[in-house]
Design a protein around this motif. Structure first.
Motif, mmCIF file in Angstrom:
data_model
loop_
_atom_site.group_PDB
_atom_site.id
_atom_site.type_symbol
_atom_site.label_atom_id
_atom_site.label_comp_id
_atom_site.label_asym_id
_atom_site.label_seq_id
_atom_site.Cartn_x
_atom_site.Cartn_y
_atom_site.Cartn_z
ATOM 1 N N GLN A 69 59.729 69.836 43.863
ATOM 2 C CA GLN A 69 60.742 69.318 42.953
ATOM 3 C C GLN A 69 61.331 70.468 42.124
ATOM 4 N N GLY A 70 62.645 70.589 42.118
ATOM 5 C CA GLY A 70 63.291 71.601 41.290
ATOM 6 C C GLY A 70 63.207 72.991 41.890
ATOM 7 N N ASP A 71 63.696 73.961 41.107
ATOM 8 C CA ASP A 71 63.683 75.351 41.546
ATOM 9 C C ASP A 71 63.126 76.230 40.431
ATOM 10 N N LEU A 72 63.019 77.521 40.710
ATOM 11 C CA LEU A 72 62.422 78.435 39.733
ATOM 12 C C LEU A 72 63.266 78.560 38.470
ATOM 13 N N ALA A 73 64.575 78.443 38.601
ATOM 14 C CA ALA A 73 65.437 78.526 37.419
ATOM 15 C C ALA A 73 65.129 77.387 36.451
ATOM 16 N N SER A 74 64.894 76.196 36.991
ATOM 17 C CA SER A 74 64.570 75.056 36.126
ATOM 18 C C SER A 74 63.181 75.200 35.533
ATOM 19 N N ILE A 98 51.251 75.438 28.333
ATOM 20 C CA ILE A 98 52.655 75.820 28.511
ATOM 21 C C ILE A 98 52.706 77.154 29.243
ATOM 22 N N GLY A 99 53.635 77.243 30.186
ATOM 23 C CA GLY A 99 53.748 78.446 30.983
ATOM 24 C C GLY A 99 53.168 78.273 32.369
ATOM 25 N N TYR A 100 52.327 77.253 32.519
ATOM 26 C CA TYR A 100 51.726 76.956 33.818
ATOM 27 C C TYR A 100 52.097 75.554 34.305
ATOM 28 N N LYS A 101 51.942 74.568 33.428
ATOM 29 C CA LYS A 101 52.169 73.186 33.851
ATOM 30 C C LYS A 101 53.607 72.941 34.303
ATOM 31 N N GLU A 102 54.552 73.711 33.807
ATOM 32 C CA GLU A 102 55.949 73.533 34.200
ATOM 33 C C GLU A 102 56.189 73.889 35.669
ATOM 34 N N PHE A 103 55.262 74.656 36.269
ATOM 35 C CA PHE A 103 55.388 75.033 37.671
ATOM 36 C C PHE A 103 54.984 73.910 38.626
ATOM 37 N N TYR A 104 54.159 72.969 38.176
ATOM 38 C CA TYR A 104 53.555 72.017 39.101
ATOM 39 C C TYR A 104 54.585 71.182 39.868
ATOM 40 N N PRO A 105 55.622 70.646 39.222
ATOM 41 C CA PRO A 105 56.632 69.920 40.004
ATOM 42 C C PRO A 105 57.277 70.810 41.074
ATOM 43 N N TYR A 106 57.503 72.077 40.739
ATOM 44 C CA TYR A 106 58.086 73.018 41.703
ATOM 45 C C TYR A 106 57.170 73.195 42.900
ATOM 46 N N PHE A 107 55.849 73.308 42.658
ATOM 47 C CA PHE A 107 54.900 73.446 43.757
ATOM 48 C C PHE A 107 54.867 72.194 44.633
ATOM 49 N N ALA A 139 63.562 77.665 32.618
ATOM 50 C CA ALA A 139 64.220 77.013 31.484
ATOM 51 C C ALA A 139 63.266 76.054 30.776
ATOM 52 N N ALA A 140 62.424 75.353 31.548
ATOM 53 C CA ALA A 140 61.469 74.413 30.957
ATOM 54 C C ALA A 140 60.413 75.145 30.138
ATOM 55 N N ILE A 141 59.939 76.280 30.658
ATOM 56 C CA ILE A 141 58.937 77.057 29.921
ATOM 57 C C ILE A 141 59.527 77.581 28.620
ATOM 58 N N GLN A 142 60.750 78.070 28.678
ATOM 59 C CA GLN A 142 61.401 78.572 27.465
ATOM 60 C C GLN A 142 61.571 77.455 26.442
ATOM 61 N N GLN A 143 62.012 76.304 26.892
ATOM 62 C CA GLN A 143 62.209 75.187 25.970
ATOM 63 C C GLN A 143 60.887 74.706 25.387
ATOM 64 N N VAL A 178 59.429 85.049 28.188
ATOM 65 C CA VAL A 178 59.326 84.256 29.416
ATOM 66 C C VAL A 178 59.998 84.981 30.578
ATOM 67 N N GLU A 179 61.138 85.610 30.336
ATOM 68 C CA GLU A 179 61.788 86.411 31.366
ATOM 69 C C GLU A 179 60.836 87.490 31.876
#
Length: 299
Positions: free
Chosen positions: A243-248, A231-240, A251-255, A202-203
């Motif tokens: 909501q939240g930042d890239l670090a979160s 996974i790997g894409y849907k975690e970005f949608y709140p950020y777009f 972390a969500a994609i990794q989890q 993920v990094e």
């Protein structure tokens, strides 16, 4: 018709399947058939860990970059395409090597899952998905009627689209499919080592620019698309959406990826009988020997 021998390299995400498949293709004159439900999409390269152009130059790959990211693709579509690819590889005198993390695809391909396999046109499906549910239902009711239509959930857009494709192309009995003589192997990583590999992958995806791919998918429809739920894409949608930042997001994609790997391990172990797990730290030497012995036994 004699059974077609196929080598299947299974396992969870980030377990090294792609590299092992390339190595086996080079060692045993093989070609690779992807069994990954996300690598079929064009334009989704980083988030799906798709083999690079350089890797594809090392061994012929099939079932990659088949359809646009807005299209849908069923397990039946996969089996039909995989059967055709495997037969073509076999007829060239080469070894078909199936690899990917979508266990349900592999299970269906090996005939371990009872399914109705219908013809389907991905481009047509993409156009149907742009229509409203009411339009699709009206089209279905206006077409040739058969018993299966009464069982279709008319409130489920994807099932109505599938029914329209069945209505147009019909059903194909799975008994007409080729039969396979399979060897199914998977690298067995200690759980923490696998999780470390996932986190590192993920990094790397962030370093490679996965955000741009996720933005394109989000703008194309996001969660309304089959590919958009990955996974790997849907975690970005709140950020777009602010909501939240890239670090979160990272972390969500990794989890989510670690949780997915755990589910994959459970699936492979309980749904694919005969799968052999080889210790990951010994697989570089054990895998070629195991495949060679299998081929000798086949004669």
């Amino acid at each position: 018709m004699p059974k077609i021998p196929i080598l299947v390299i299974a396992g969870p995400t980030a377990s090294g399947k792609s590299a092992l498949a390339i190595e086996m293709a080079q060692c045993f004159n093989g070609e690779i058939v992807s069994a990954d439900s996300m690598q079929i999409y064009r334009g989704l390269d980083i988030g799906t860990a798709k083999v690079t152009a350089e890797e594809q130059a090392q061994a012929v790959h099939h079932l990659i970059d088949l359809i646009p990211m807005t299209a849908s693709f069923s397990v039946a579509d996969f089996v039909k395409a995989a059967d055709e690819a495997i037969l073509a590889i076999h007829q060239k005198g080469k070894l078909p090597i199936v690899t990917g993390g979508t266990g349900f695809y592999v299970k269906a391909l090996l005939g371990l899952q009872n399914l109705d396999f219908q013809a389907s046109n991905p481009e047509e499906v993409a156009l149907l998905e742009k229509k409203s549910l009411d339009e699709l239902v009206q089209s279905l009711k206006a077409g040739p009627q058969s018993d299966f239509i009464a069982t279709v959930d008319l409130n489920n857009k994807q099932r109505v689209i599938r029914a329209l494709q069945i209505q147009k192309y019909g059903l194909k009995n799975s008994a007409s499919r080729p039969e396979y003589q399979s060897l199914v192997l998977a690298p067995d990583w200690p759980r923490q080592a696998l999780y470390d590999r996932i986190n590192a992958r993920v990094e790397l995806m962030f370093d490679q620019g996965i955000e741009k791919e996720a933005q394109q998918l989000y703008q194309a429809g996001g969660l309304s698309l089959q590919a958009g739920k990955a996974i790997g894409y849907k975690e970005f949608y709140p950020y777009f959406e602010g909501q939240g930042d890239l670090a979160s997001v990272k972390a969500a994609i990794q989890q989510d990826s670690r949780r997915y790997a755990k589910r994959q391990l459970t699936y492979w172990r309980h749904q694919i009988p005969g799968l052999e797990w080889l210790p990951a730290d010994q697989i570089q030497t054990e895998l070629p020997e195991r495949v060679s012995n299998w081929q000798k036994a086949l004669g």
